[in-house]
Design an enzyme around this catalytic site. Structure first.
Site, PDB file in Angstrom:
ATOM      1  N   LYS A  68       7.902  14.248  -7.691  1.00  0.00           N
ATOM      2  CA  LYS A  68       7.967  15.704  -7.235  1.00  0.00           C
ATOM      3  C   LYS A  68       8.616  16.755  -7.805  1.00  0.00           C
ATOM      4  CE  LYS A  68       6.246  13.812  -2.688  1.00  0.00           C
ATOM      5  NZ  LYS A  68       6.328  14.164  -1.171  1.00  0.00           N
ATOM      6  N   ASP A 104       4.284  19.750   2.173  1.00  0.00           N
ATOM      7  CA  ASP A 104       4.946  18.754   2.920  1.00  0.00           C
ATOM      8  C   ASP A 104       5.709  19.590   4.077  1.00  0.00           C
ATOM      9  OD1 ASP A 104       4.258  16.425   1.421  1.00  0.00           O
ATOM     10  OD2 ASP A 104       6.011  16.569   0.305  1.00  0.00           O
ATOM     11  N   GLY A 129      17.373   9.103   7.379  1.00  0.00           N
ATOM     12  CA  GLY A 129      17.262   9.064   6.038  1.00  0.00           C
ATOM     13  C   GLY A 129      17.659  10.164   5.162  1.00  0.00           C
ATOM     14  N   ALA A 130      18.014   9.954   3.968  1.00  0.00           N
ATOM     15  CA  ALA A 130      18.531  11.120   3.198  1.00  0.00           C
ATOM     16  C   ALA A 130      18.068  11.028   1.758  1.00  0.00           C
ATOM     17  CB  ALA A 130      20.070  10.976   3.095  1.00  0.00           C
ATOM     18  N   GLY A 131      16.728  10.699   1.859  1.00  0.00           N
ATOM     19  CA  GLY A 131      16.228  10.507   0.433  1.00  0.00           C
ATOM     20  C   GLY A 131      15.292  12.026   0.178  1.00  0.00           C
ATOM     21  N   ARG A 154      21.653   5.372   6.327  1.00  0.00           N
ATOM     22  CA  ARG A 154      22.364   3.814   6.035  1.00  0.00           C
ATOM     23  C   ARG A 154      23.593   4.117   5.319  1.00  0.00           C
ATOM     24  NH1 ARG A 154      18.883  -0.772   3.167  1.00  0.00           N
ATOM     25  NH2 ARG A 154      19.032   1.018   1.492  1.00  0.00           N
ATOM     26  N   LYS A 158      25.294   9.380   1.086  1.00  0.00           N
ATOM     27  CA  LYS A 158      24.111  10.172   0.609  1.00  0.00           C
ATOM     28  C   LYS A 158      23.853  11.555   1.665  1.00  0.00           C
ATOM     29  CE  LYS A 158      20.529   7.993  -1.140  1.00  0.00           C
ATOM     30  NZ  LYS A 158      19.490   7.178  -1.432  1.00  0.00           N
ATOM     31  N   ILE A 222       7.024   9.187   9.525  1.00  0.00           N
ATOM     32  CA  ILE A 222       6.338   9.560   8.124  1.00  0.00           C
ATOM     33  C   ILE A 222       5.777   8.431   7.653  1.00  0.00           C
ATOM     34  CG2 ILE A 222       7.710  11.649   7.948  1.00  0.00           C
ATOM     35  CD1 ILE A 222       8.545  10.272   5.268  1.00  0.00           C
TER      36      ILE A 222
END
Ligand code: ATR
Length: 283
Positions: A68, A104, A129-131, A154, A158, A222
């Site tokens: 992306k 998105d 989450g942090a992606g 986790r 991040k 998601i």
């Protein structure tokens, strides 16, 4: 033989994607002579694959993990929202000019606005989450007036890094916060899982203890394979309203169709209902 316009998806891995089903259903329903195919490109094939799409005269394509950001180097222009998020998931090939967009975030907001009577404005939202997915979602929520976006991950470091980045583009009001303890989870009215936890084949896994969130919170995942993740199943058992991942996938795809074909919202409405009704049965 009828010549069809070429549309596609590039990413790695993409096995099990439902995007071809969604887009080809739309083309068929709207009587558009086009076909949408998945192209799984590993790092060594990416450049040639993208050049191939140009050579073949593709009319548009979707971009998924892990390309992306990388795809931006191949574009002639990038829509301001996608530029700000640093991520493009839709490319429109308009007479040889390639323009990148990000649906998105807009897709997610459209879904949330359907489920939350007052919209996301003034809501306190917790992202797990942090992606890359968390980044796009958090950015869209902040841009659309969320009161606070909490990021739990986790690996806390991040989350801290993502929070700092996101607060840079909303410098005036530090709306993004790092959530380090699950004791804080109960403060949020909407919880969105952007981690891969619960995804096939690890269908019994869940990213958090469902009892740690507010009993009134809406829970959104998601992950769309399986259709109902363990997180959503436990949430429903505990009386939470839930939002399935497939609804967001469908919405971002329909927003892509608006860009590619200039389809109106009215034309897409019956298709959305059809896709949502069939989603849980499509492999
Ligand atoms: P994407 O672009 O889809 O967001 P990613 O950038 O690889 O994918 O991010 C995956 C996210 O899922 C990360 O937040 C990751 O947490 P870490 O940063 O700690 O790795 C999270 N994740 C993956 N597996 C997990 C697990 N078993 N438990 C908790 N979080 C997990």
């Amino acid at each position: 033989m009828e010549i069809k316009d070429l549309y596609g998806l590039i990413g790695y891995p993409i096995s099990g994607t439902k995007s071809p089903w969604i887009h080809n259903t739309v083309f068929e329903a709207l009587d558009v002579p086009a076909m949408y195919m998945g192209f799984e490109l590993d790092e060594s094939q990416f450049k040639k694959g993208v050049e191939g799409l140009r050579a073949l005269g593709a009319k548009g394509f979707s971009v998924t993990i892990p390309y992306k950001t990388e795809i931006i180097h191949y574009l002639d222009a990038v829509d301001p929202l996608a530029e700000q998020l640093g991520a493009v998931n839709v490319v429109h090939c308009d007479n040889g000019k390639w323009v990148g967009y990000n649906t998105d975030g807009t897709g997610l907001i459209a879904v949330l606005n359907r489920h939350i009577a007052k919209g996301v404005e003034k809501e306190k939202i917790l992202i797990l989450g942090a992606g890359g997915a968390a980044r796009g979602i958090a950015g869209a929520l902040i841009k659309n007036g969320a009161e606070e976006v909490g990021i739990w991950n986790r690996t806390t470091q991040k989350a801290v890094q993502l929070v700092n980045e996101l607060n840079q583009f909303t410098a005036e009001s530090q709306k993004c916060v790092c959530v380090e303890s699950n004791k804080k989870f109960s403060e949020y009215s909407l919880v969105i899982n952007t981690t891969s936890v619960g995804m096939m084949p690890h269908v019994d896994d869940t990213p958090i203890d469902i009892h740690s969130i507010s009993p009134k919170a809406i829970v959104c995942d998601i992950v769309y394979k399986p259709h109902c993740t363990q997180l959503l199943r436990l949430a429903m058992e505990n009386g939470h309203q839930v939002i399935y991942g497939i609804e967001m996938l469908i919405e971002q795809a329909l927003q892509a169709q608006k860009i590619w074909l200039g389809v109106t919202e009215e034309a897409l409405e019956p298709l959305r209902a059809q896709l949502l009704a069939e989603a849980s049965t499509v492999e």
